[in-house]
Scaffold this motif. Structure first.
Motif, PDB file in Angstrom:
ATOM      1  N   VAL A 175       0.866  -1.178   0.000  1.00 31.72           N
ATOM      2  CA  VAL A 175       0.000   0.000   0.000  1.00 31.72           C
ATOM      3  C   VAL A 175       0.903   1.229   0.000  1.00 31.72           C
ATOM      4  O   VAL A 175       1.488   1.606   1.017  1.00 31.72           O
ATOM      5  CB  VAL A 175      -0.938  -0.010   1.222  1.00 31.72           C
ATOM      6  N   GLY A 176       1.025   1.851  -1.165  1.00 29.92           N
ATOM      7  CA  GLY A 176       2.073   2.831  -1.404  1.00 29.92           C
ATOM      8  C   GLY A 176       2.047   4.050  -0.513  1.00 29.92           C
ATOM      9  O   GLY A 176       3.106   4.602  -0.195  1.00 29.92           O
ATOM     10  N   PHE A 180       3.988   2.803   6.563  1.00 32.95           N
ATOM     11  CA  PHE A 180       5.152   1.932   6.432  1.00 32.95           C
ATOM     12  C   PHE A 180       5.810   2.076   5.070  1.00 32.95           C
ATOM     13  O   PHE A 180       7.033   2.242   4.964  1.00 32.95           O
ATOM     14  CB  PHE A 180       4.744   0.472   6.660  1.00 32.95           C
ATOM     15  N   TRP A 181       5.013   2.051   4.001  1.00 31.77           N
ATOM     16  CA  TRP A 181       5.582   2.023   2.656  1.00 31.77           C
ATOM     17  C   TRP A 181       5.927   3.398   2.114  1.00 31.77           C
ATOM     18  O   TRP A 181       6.841   3.537   1.296  1.00 31.77           O
ATOM     19  CB  TRP A 181       4.640   1.305   1.697  1.00 31.77           C
ATOM     20  N   SER A 182       5.231   4.429   2.544  1.00 29.41           N
ATOM     21  CA  SER A 182       5.488   5.767   1.977  1.00 29.41           C
ATOM     22  C   SER A 182       6.863   6.300   2.356  1.00 29.41           C
ATOM     23  O   SER A 182       7.381   7.208   1.703  1.00 29.41           O
ATOM     24  CB  SER A 182       4.408   6.753   2.433  1.00 29.41           C
ATOM     25  N   ARG A 200       0.389   1.282 -10.780  1.00 26.06           N
ATOM     26  CA  ARG A 200       0.592   2.005  -9.528  1.00 26.06           C
ATOM     27  C   ARG A 200       0.347   1.034  -8.390  1.00 26.06           C
ATOM     28  O   ARG A 200      -0.207  -0.053  -8.578  1.00 26.06           O
ATOM     29  CB  ARG A 200      -0.365   3.199  -9.403  1.00 26.06           C
ATOM     30  N   LEU A 201       0.768   1.429  -7.202  1.00 23.68           N
ATOM     31  CA  LEU A 201       0.497   0.618  -6.020  1.00 23.68           C
ATOM     32  C   LEU A 201      -0.899   0.910  -5.486  1.00 23.68           C
ATOM     33  O   LEU A 201      -1.470   1.977  -5.726  1.00 23.68           O
ATOM     34  CB  LEU A 201       1.536   0.914  -4.939  1.00 23.68           C
ATOM     35  N   ALA A 202      -1.465  -0.053  -4.772  1.00 22.86           N
ATOM     36  CA  ALA A 202      -2.728   0.181  -4.082  1.00 22.86           C
ATOM     37  C   ALA A 202      -2.553   1.306  -3.067  1.00 22.86           C
ATOM     38  O   ALA A 202      -1.460   1.540  -2.546  1.00 22.86           O
ATOM     39  CB  ALA A 202      -3.192  -1.088  -3.383  1.00 22.86           C
ATOM     40  N   THR A 203      -3.632   2.016  -2.787  1.00 21.87           N
ATOM     41  CA  THR A 203      -3.625   3.098  -1.809  1.00 21.87           C
ATOM     42  C   THR A 203      -4.468   2.713  -0.593  1.00 21.87           C
ATOM     43  O   THR A 203      -5.258   1.762  -0.634  1.00 21.87           O
ATOM     44  CB  THR A 203      -4.193   4.388  -2.407  1.00 21.87           C
TER      45      THR A 203
END
Length: 234
Positions: A175-176, A180-182, A200-203
């Protein structure tokens, strides 16, 4: 006009849980969010609005969950979104960390359901959170992959046992825009984006929307729903 619901979001103080809490309060639902820190939880709930209140709940202490949720009177929808991470391998195995995470996500999740079930509406719905490490493990995911696989089994047994209350789970991929991922370097995320068919990544909004679908649709039951933009296909 859609009738307002009473929704409890365990793990609603950050990330996807907070995204969902804001959406449901804006839609007119009565929302209870939980987090480990009572003061922080109350502050976040106040920021969401008058229809939201916060409670301190520690899932890794299942014996205390019943008392912590005593003030919840009515539940139409229950979302257990609290997660944690454990970098653990069979070679360098930390038993205490593994036990904490297993307790939090399997025993804790189930104890929340057990505690709130007498207060759930007959047409109520539960959504649990797993993750795609169950299908695509990575170095150090020994505990995480195991417990997310356990969530799949938990959904199946609860959907049968709790009928007519419905039970489903979402299993997010990367989850972009999540906390954690951002924070990851762009070159790390670019590699995952290149392998994701939607480009794109899931949001967090995508995952929250999937949760709302599972809560809303009366035919969705016993489903473990991947939310990954097709990443698992590549």
């Amino acid at each position: 006009m859609t009738e307002s619901k009473s929704i409890v979001i365990v793990g609603g103080t950050s990330g996807i849980g907070l995204e969902l809490a804001k959406r449901r309060a804006s839609a007119g639902d009565d929302v209870v969010i939980t987090g480990r820190d009572g003061d922080r939880c109350g502050s976040i709930a106040a920021g969401i609005g008058a229809r939201c209140r916060g409670l301190a709940v520690e899932l890794s202490d299942p014996a205390a969950i019943g008392a912590a949720l005593e003030g919840v009177e009515k539940v139409d929808h229950l979302v257990v979104a609290a997660i944690d991470r454990d970098q653990n391998t069979a070679v360098d195995y930390d038993v205490s960390r593994a036990l904490r995470l297993v307790t939090l996500k399997l025993v804790g999740y189930t104890e929340v359901v057990h505690t709130l079930l007498p207060r759930m509406a007959p047409d109520g719905a539960v959504v649990l959170f797993g993750g795609l490490a169950k299908d695509r493990p990575y170095p150090g995911s020994t505990t995480v992959s195991t417990i997310n696989g356990g969530v799949t089994g938990l959904v199946h047994t609860l959907a049968v046992e709790l009928a007519p209350v419905r039970v489903n789970a979402v299993h997010p991929g990367i989850v972009g825009d999540s906390p954690f991922w951002s924070s990851k370097p762009p070159e790390v995320l670019d590699g995952y984006i290149s392998r994701t068919p939607i480009g794109r990544l899931a949001t967090m909004a995508d995952v929250a929307d999937a949760v709302e679908f599972l809560l809303r649709n009366p035919a969705m039951n016993g489903v473990n729903l991947n939310v990954d933009g097709g990443w698992m296909l590549t």
